[in-house]
Design a protein around this motif. Structure first.
Motif, short mmCIF file in Angstrom:
data_model
loop_
_atom_site.label_atom_id
_atom_site.label_comp_id
_atom_site.label_asym_id
_atom_site.label_seq_id
_atom_site.Cartn_x
_atom_site.Cartn_y
_atom_site.Cartn_z
N ALA A 304 27.97 40.85 -3.30
CA ALA A 304 27.07 40.55 -4.42
C ALA A 304 25.63 40.53 -3.94
CB ALA A 304 27.46 39.21 -5.04
N LYS A 309 22.38 40.97 -6.39
CA LYS A 309 22.79 39.92 -7.33
C LYS A 309 22.33 38.57 -6.79
CE LYS A 309 26.59 42.82 -8.88
NZ LYS A 309 26.07 44.00 -8.15
N ALA A 343 28.84 36.06 -10.12
CA ALA A 343 28.73 37.30 -9.33
C ALA A 343 29.76 37.38 -8.21
CB ALA A 343 27.33 37.42 -8.73
N SER A 590 34.65 45.23 -5.74
CA SER A 590 34.01 44.49 -6.84
C SER A 590 34.98 43.94 -7.86
CB SER A 590 32.95 45.31 -7.58
OG SER A 590 33.52 46.22 -8.50
N GLU A 600 29.51 44.80 -14.95
CA GLU A 600 28.59 44.52 -13.83
C GLU A 600 27.20 44.94 -14.27
OE1 GLU A 600 28.46 45.34 -8.99
OE2 GLU A 600 30.16 46.04 -10.19
#
Length: 661
Positions: A304, A309, A343, A590, A600
């Motif tokens: 992340a 993120k 995240a 992910s 996302e």
């Protein structure tokens, strides 16, 4: 001549030296202990947690990790520098203990001296080399922190205090030794056994004996004062990790790797579920903040963080510590950004690389639980829809129960409701049941089992989502509802072995379901097929092809299954080129942490970054063994416009193409 030296030379070994020295030492230790006891009260704000079981194993692990620096050395470079510094400083500490033991105990009370002869020569040489290594490594770490300045490595007041004090202690120690040697050992064979001290002594000989004695005496007391300050400030600064990190090795989780503690959803006395304040967490969660060394290894490996993120595992742990020590009544969810919590892919890369045994993932899951169960918050409408679909239809797609086993039509597989005389139950999972692309994995697995003479059964329309994505998103209630129904169903058929093609299903059934009463052997298909291959029940015709392989987080880091897929690839004729990040260091796809259900929308797509890593190998095929990963890679490859360079395939699809019937 017997080699030795006069301890307390030039400062005297009487009450004028020993009384203030020991009084100051005891005072420093008392201050440190007092402050640590106050910090323990802060830890106790958290919920009870037993981390004292299997004590011999815990102590062994602690000694190994402290003395051998095993976890620290997982990252070369700074890890080796820290380990060498630790070993050098530790040897100096042991040497000081031996000096005190002889001078103030064995010699003082019994007339026994052991620092003499050949042992003393060895002692002198080892301590000199240890001190030199410690200084070189400490300077190297200073250069890295303040000149090289790796991205994300934060410098605080603690760091300069810690480095400066340690460097002053080490350098002053050598100057004291050099001043003594310049007066007492120059020109003697003994001097050559203290090479660094001799070098300093040569630099000081021009001063003359009176000046050298004055320098030695003043610096001896100054050096002692530095050591006293060092001891006293340990709990006030990051130096406390000397004890807290060591203790954290003792308190490490020895249960199944990645197991999420179960919530009692029927507890009528519970005021809330999940963690909104530090009192909702365990004492270990708070203690982790004190054990954290801010080395940023977790941050460096977080997918992340690497894709822009707002989640930094390191900062999240530090924020929990700040709240616990500064404002324990504060709401954690107002301190830690919610987008940061959502995240997380629960890939466990942070925990595996942490040199301090900090446990990041369950903290995040606990805070998500509070957001979902108490606030009804989700990272997006699409996640809420998937939850509702699962609650009503047993799958996140909202498709009908009755169609769950349609993929198996015409294949040598039976539904347990009709015939439960099977060798294994294949727990298919939602993606391999309903997603057309992933149905190919299920079909290939059944064909491989049939070729090996294995009777496969499925639950068909009776199977429900294992609940793992919902649980990692924080919906413990929905997870337990799904899990409970699946477990009762499996028990009713008296199944002896379960095989899954989804690592998330595998991890959940094999670990989490056991807390709810499932007691059945569970295997992932890669290990199951590798065993059939070893037994000669499966045979393949190798056809050479170039590929790279993605280690699923939930198969690799969670379950340490790395070799079985590679064994099967080799049997199929694969010419494997590993990505830079592979095995335990593999980069996430992910999909974990329930992110398979969520869009996302922040930063770069993690699957795109992983797909680019695969392209860098030059291999045209990206092999996976996880339906979640395959789904994310297809999206990532498309999003990164890598369609012409890379094709994702599941391992089962490759194997069935090379199957010898």
């Amino acid at each position: 001549m017997e080699y030795t030296r006069e301890i307390y030379w030039n400062v005297g070994h009487g009450a004028a030296t020993l009384v203030p020295m020991y009084l100051l030492s005891f005072a420093a230790v008392a201050i440190a202990v007092y402050v640590f006891l106050k910090r323990i009260k802060i830890y106790k704000q958290g919920q009870a947690l037993d981390r004292t079981d299997q004590l011999p194993l815990r102590v062994t692990a602690m000694v190994k990790n402290v003395l051998l620096q095993s976890k620290v050395l997982n990252v070369r470079g700074p890890g080796l520098a820290h380990a060498l510094f630790f070993w050098g400083f530790f040897v100096l500490f042991l040497g000081t203990c031996l000096i005190v033991l002889q001078a103030d105990f064995t010699d003082l009370f019994f007339g026994v001296k052991f620092l003499k002869g050949s042992f003393y020569l060895f002692f002198s040489l080892v301590l000199d080399i240890a001190g030199l290594i410690a200084i070189i490594m400490l300077v190297g770490l200073l250069v890295r922190r303040y000149i090289v300045r790796p991205a994300g490595l934060e410098n605080k007041k603690d760091d300069i205090i810690m480095h400066g004090l340690l460097l002053a202690i080490l350098i002053s120690g050598f100057v004291i030794e050099g001043a003594r040697m310049a007066v007492t050992e120059m020109g003697t064979p003994l001097a050559t056994w203290s090479p660094v001290g001799l070098w300093v002594a040569n630099a000081l000989t021009c001063m003359g004996e009176p000046a050298l004695r004055g320098l030695h005496s003043n610096l001896w007391w100054f050096h002692l004062l530095l050591v006293i300050i060092f001891i006293a400030i340990i709990p006030f600064t990051k130096l406390r990790h000397i004890f807290t990190t060591s203790a954290n090795y003792l308190f490490a989780d020895l249960g199944p790797k990645g197991l999420v503690p179960i919530l009692d959803m029927e507890d009528e006395e519970a005021e809330s579920f999940g963690a909104a304040q530090v009192k909702d967490m365990t004492w270990k969660d708070i203690f982790d903040a004190d054990a954290c060394t801010s080395c940023k290894r977790c941050q460096d490996r977080c997918p992340a963080w690497a894709t822009d993120k707002p989640l930094s595992p390191m900062k999240m742990v530090q924020q929990i510590g700040d709240v616990a020590f500064i404002s324990p009544a504060s709401n954690l969810l107002e301190t830690i950004e919610k987008d940061a919590l959502w995240a997380c892919t629960t890939c466990r890369a942070c925990q595996e690389i942490c040199p301090a045994s900090v446990e990041h993932v369950n903290k995040i899951v606990d805070m998500r639980r509070n957001l979902v169960l108490m606030e009804g918050e989700f990272p997006g409408e699409e996640v809420m829809t998937a939850m509702e679909n699962t609650e009503v239809n047993g799958n996140p797609f909202g498709l009908a129960f009755a169609s769950r086993g349609d993929w198996a039509e015409g294949l040598p597989v039976v539904t347990l409701g009709q015939n439960h005389d099977v060798d294994v139950l294949y727990f298919v999972g939602c993606y391999a049941s309903f997603d057309k692309r992933n149905q190919a994995i299920a079909k290939a697995f059944v064909q491989l089992c049939d070729a090996a003479g294995v009777k496969v059964g499925i639950l068909g329309k009776e199977e429900k989502c294992c609940g793992e994505p919902m649980r990692k998103m924080g919906n413990e209630y929905l997870y337990q509802m799904q899990a409970g129904e699946n477990i009762e169903l499996i028990k009713s058929y008296d199944i002896k072995q379960i095989v899954t093609t989804c690592p998330h299903c595998f991890n959940t059934l094999n670990k989490d379901y056991r807390d709810l009463g499932l007691d059945v052997e569970v295997s992932h298909y890669t290990e199951y097929l590798a065993e059939l291959l070893a037994q000669g029940k499966l045979q393949f015709t190798p056809q050479s092809f170039d590929c790279t392989y993605h280690d699923s987080c939930y198969l690799g880091r969670y379950n340490d299954i790395y070799q079985a897929p590679r064994t099967l690839l080799a049997a199929a004729g694969a010419q494997l080129t590993e990505m830079e990040k592979h095995r335990a260091d593999a980069f996430c796809c992910s999909a974990g942490g329930g992110r398979i259900l969520a869009d996302e929308n922040i930063g770069t797509r993690i699957s795109e970054k992983r797909a680019r890593m695969a392209v860098e190998t030059g291999a045209p095929t990206l092999i996976s063994n996880c339906p979640f990963c395959l789904t994310m890679f297809e999206d990532g490859i498309k999003g990164a416009e890598l369609d012409e360079q890379l094709q994702p395939k599941d391992l089962a699809e490759i194997l069935v193409e090379r199957l010898v019937q």
